[in-house]
Design a protein around this motif. Structure first.
Motif, PDB file in Angstrom:
ATOM      1  N   MET A  20       0.861  -1.068   0.014  1.00 47.77           N
ATOM      2  CA  MET A  20       0.066  -0.050  -0.153  1.00 47.77           C
ATOM      3  C   MET A  20       0.854   1.287   0.128  1.00 47.77           C
ATOM      4  SD  MET A  20      -3.037   0.716   2.789  1.00 47.77           S
ATOM      5  CE  MET A  20      -3.347   2.484   3.507  1.00 47.77           C
ATOM      6  N   ALA A  21       0.510   2.057  -0.854  1.00 50.90           N
ATOM      7  CA  ALA A  21       1.430   3.277  -1.069  1.00 50.90           C
ATOM      8  C   ALA A  21       1.108   4.478   0.063  1.00 50.90           C
ATOM      9  CB  ALA A  21       1.253   4.036  -2.379  1.00 50.90           C
ATOM     10  N   GLY A  22       1.931   5.329   0.342  1.00 53.96           N
ATOM     11  CA  GLY A  22       1.565   6.421   1.324  1.00 53.96           C
ATOM     12  C   GLY A  22       0.924   7.397   0.815  1.00 53.96           C
ATOM     13  N   ASN A  23       0.249   8.257   1.741  1.00 53.52           N
ATOM     14  CA  ASN A  23      -0.399   9.152   1.082  1.00 53.52           C
ATOM     15  C   ASN A  23       0.199  10.675   1.120  1.00 53.52           C
ATOM     16  OD1 ASN A  23      -3.074   7.885   1.036  1.00 53.52           O
ATOM     17  ND2 ASN A  23      -3.505   8.027   3.252  1.00 53.52           N
ATOM     18  N   PHE A  24      -0.298  11.525   0.356  1.00 53.73           N
ATOM     19  CA  PHE A  24       0.227  12.830   0.148  1.00 53.73           C
ATOM     20  C   PHE A  24      -0.717  13.905   0.744  1.00 53.73           C
ATOM     21  CE2 PHE A  24       2.768  10.741  -3.166  1.00 53.73           C
ATOM     22  CZ  PHE A  24       3.770  11.358  -3.145  1.00 53.73           C
ATOM     23  N   TYR A  25      -0.206  14.947   1.826  1.00 53.87           N
ATOM     24  CA  TYR A  25      -1.118  15.698   2.472  1.00 53.87           C
ATOM     25  C   TYR A  25      -0.750  17.019   1.813  1.00 53.87           C
ATOM     26  CZ  TYR A  25      -1.671  11.679   5.291  1.00 53.87           C
ATOM     27  OH  TYR A  25      -1.947  10.327   5.571  1.00 53.87           O
ATOM     28  N   SER A  26      -1.787  17.921   1.914  1.00 54.43           N
ATOM     29  CA  SER A  26      -1.726  19.156   1.698  1.00 54.43           C
ATOM     30  C   SER A  26      -1.736  19.815   3.150  1.00 54.43           C
ATOM     31  CB  SER A  26      -2.752  19.973   0.913  1.00 54.43           C
ATOM     32  OG  SER A  26      -2.623  21.302   0.771  1.00 54.43           O
ATOM     33  N   VAL A  27      -0.102  20.604   3.438  1.00 55.42           N
ATOM     34  CA  VAL A  27      -0.168  20.949   4.872  1.00 55.42           C
ATOM     35  C   VAL A  27      -0.084  22.600   4.712  1.00 55.42           C
ATOM     36  CG1 VAL A  27       1.454  20.823   6.615  1.00 55.42           C
ATOM     37  CG2 VAL A  27       0.911  18.922   5.367  1.00 55.42           C
ATOM     38  N   ARG A  28      -0.695  23.218   5.604  1.00 63.19           N
ATOM     39  CA  ARG A  28      -0.555  24.945   5.926  1.00 63.19           C
ATOM     40  C   ARG A  28       0.393  25.136   6.789  1.00 63.19           C
ATOM     41  NH1 ARG A  28      -5.742  26.477   6.751  1.00 63.19           N
ATOM     42  NH2 ARG A  28      -6.092  26.863   4.400  1.00 63.19           N
ATOM     43  N   CYS A  29       1.485  25.802   6.496  1.00 60.57           N
ATOM     44  CA  CYS A  29       2.383  26.584   7.250  1.00 60.57           C
ATOM     45  C   CYS A  29       1.779  27.376   8.455  1.00 60.57           C
ATOM     46  CB  CYS A  29       3.636  27.120   6.676  1.00 60.57           C
ATOM     47  SG  CYS A  29       4.916  27.644   7.653  1.00 60.57           S
ATOM     48  N   GLY A  30       2.119  27.110   9.446  1.00 61.54           N
ATOM     49  CA  GLY A  30       1.449  27.806  10.706  1.00 61.54           C
ATOM     50  C   GLY A  30       2.069  29.341  10.867  1.00 61.54           C
ATOM     51  N   ASP A  31       3.276  29.414  10.159  1.00 63.37           N
ATOM     52  CA  ASP A  31       3.951  30.569  10.149  1.00 63.37           C
ATOM     53  C   ASP A  31       3.923  31.613   9.272  1.00 63.37           C
ATOM     54  OD1 ASP A  31       5.263  29.713  12.641  1.00 63.37           O
ATOM     55  OD2 ASP A  31       7.217  29.142  11.620  1.00 63.37           O
ATOM     56  N   CYS A  32       3.578  30.921   8.076  1.00 59.33           N
ATOM     57  CA  CYS A  32       3.563  31.800   6.797  1.00 59.33           C
ATOM     58  C   CYS A  32       2.415  31.687   5.792  1.00 59.33           C
ATOM     59  CB  CYS A  32       4.738  32.060   5.801  1.00 59.33           C
ATOM     60  SG  CYS A  32       4.740  30.356   5.112  1.00 59.33           S
ATOM     61  N   GLU A  33       1.554  30.534   6.328  1.00 53.51           N
ATOM     62  CA  GLU A  33       0.292  30.317   5.671  1.00 53.51           C
ATOM     63  C   GLU A  33       0.520  29.797   4.272  1.00 53.51           C
ATOM     64  OE1 GLU A  33      -2.981  30.625   7.220  1.00 53.51           O
ATOM     65  OE2 GLU A  33      -1.582  31.190   8.845  1.00 53.51           O
ATOM     66  N   GLU A  72       3.888  18.361  11.536  1.00 52.77           N
ATOM     67  CA  GLU A  72       3.465  19.369  12.845  1.00 52.77           C
ATOM     68  C   GLU A  72       2.888  20.428  12.519  1.00 52.77           C
ATOM     69  OE1 GLU A  72       7.699  20.614  13.552  1.00 52.77           O
ATOM     70  OE2 GLU A  72       8.326  18.515  14.095  1.00 52.77           O
ATOM     71  N   HIS A  73       2.341  20.697  11.356  1.00 54.51           N
ATOM     72  CA  HIS A  73       1.225  21.777  11.043  1.00 54.51           C
ATOM     73  C   HIS A  73      -0.172  21.319  10.480  1.00 54.51           C
ATOM     74  CE1 HIS A  73       4.256  25.093  11.546  1.00 54.51           C
ATOM     75  NE2 HIS A  73       5.214  24.262  11.323  1.00 54.51           N
ATOM     76  N   GLU A  74      -0.945  22.279  10.173  1.00 53.73           N
ATOM     77  CA  GLU A  74      -2.201  21.977   9.894  1.00 53.73           C
ATOM     78  C   GLU A  74      -2.366  21.317   8.719  1.00 53.73           C
ATOM     79  OE1 GLU A  74      -6.596  24.109   8.784  1.00 53.73           O
ATOM     80  OE2 GLU A  74      -4.746  25.241   9.433  1.00 53.73           O
ATOM     81  N   ILE A  75      -2.992  20.117   8.575  1.00 58.22           N
ATOM     82  CA  ILE A  75      -3.322  19.483   7.305  1.00 58.22           C
ATOM     83  C   ILE A  75      -4.656  19.832   6.689  1.00 58.22           C
ATOM     84  CG2 ILE A  75      -3.914  17.058   6.354  1.00 58.22           C
ATOM     85  CD1 ILE A  75      -2.167  15.619   8.508  1.00 58.22           C
ATOM     86  N   VAL A  76      -4.559  20.319   5.585  1.00 57.48           N
ATOM     87  CA  VAL A  76      -5.507  20.865   4.915  1.00 57.48           C
ATOM     88  C   VAL A  76      -6.287  19.858   4.271  1.00 57.48           C
ATOM     89  CG1 VAL A  76      -6.260  22.618   3.165  1.00 57.48           C
ATOM     90  CG2 VAL A  76      -4.347  23.247   4.496  1.00 57.48           C
ATOM     91  N   GLU A  77      -5.790  18.878   3.670  1.00 58.34           N
ATOM     92  CA  GLU A  77      -6.633  17.869   2.881  1.00 58.34           C
ATOM     93  C   GLU A  77      -5.654  16.705   2.590  1.00 58.34           C
ATOM     94  OE1 GLU A  77      -8.090  18.641  -0.908  1.00 58.34           O
ATOM     95  OE2 GLU A  77      -6.555  20.083  -1.498  1.00 58.34           O
ATOM     96  N   THR A  78      -6.160  15.588   2.232  1.00 60.51           N
ATOM     97  CA  THR A  78      -5.441  14.426   1.724  1.00 60.51           C
ATOM     98  C   THR A  78      -5.479  14.574   0.349  1.00 60.51           C
ATOM     99  OG1 THR A  78      -6.001  12.913   3.720  1.00 60.51           O
ATOM    100  CG2 THR A  78      -5.066  11.918   1.497  1.00 60.51           C
ATOM    101  N   VAL A  79      -4.479  14.395  -0.236  1.00 60.17           N
ATOM    102  CA  VAL A  79      -4.225  14.773  -1.908  1.00 60.17           C
ATOM    103  C   VAL A  79      -4.228  13.045  -2.366  1.00 60.17           C
ATOM    104  CG1 VAL A  79      -2.969  15.373  -3.818  1.00 60.17           C
ATOM    105  CG2 VAL A  79      -2.996  16.738  -1.502  1.00 60.17           C
TER     106      VAL A  79
END
Length: 57
Positions: free
Chosen positions: A1-14, A47-54
Motif C-alpha cells: 500500500m502506498a503512502g498518502n500525500f497531504y496538503s499542509v498549511r504552514c502555521g508561520d506563513c500560511e 507538525e502543522h495543519e493538514i488541509v486535505e489528503t491529496v
C-alpha cells in the motif's frame, strides 16, 4: 500500500505545500523554511495543519 500525500498549511506563513505522509527526510516550508514534517521511520510526524489528503495520481 502506498503512502498518502497531504496538503499542509504552514502555521508561520500560511503557505500550503504537499507533503508525503511517509517522508524519509525533514520537510521544510518552501517559503519560510519552517519544518513541516519530521521522519519517524514510518509515518512522518506532520507538525502543522493538514488541509486535505491529496489523492495519488
Amino acid at each position: 500500500m502506498a503512502g498518502n500525500f497531504y496538503s499542509v498549511r504552514c502555521g508561520d506563513c500560511e503557505n500550503e505545500q504537499v507533503v508525503f505522509g511517509k517522508a524519509a527526510t525533514e520537510v521544510a516550508c518552501a517559503v519560510c523554511g519552517t519544518t513541516l514534517a519530521r521522519p519517524t521511520g514510518g509515518k512522518a510526524e506532520i507538525e502543522h495543519e493538514i488541509v486535505e489528503t491529496v489523492e495519488s495520481r
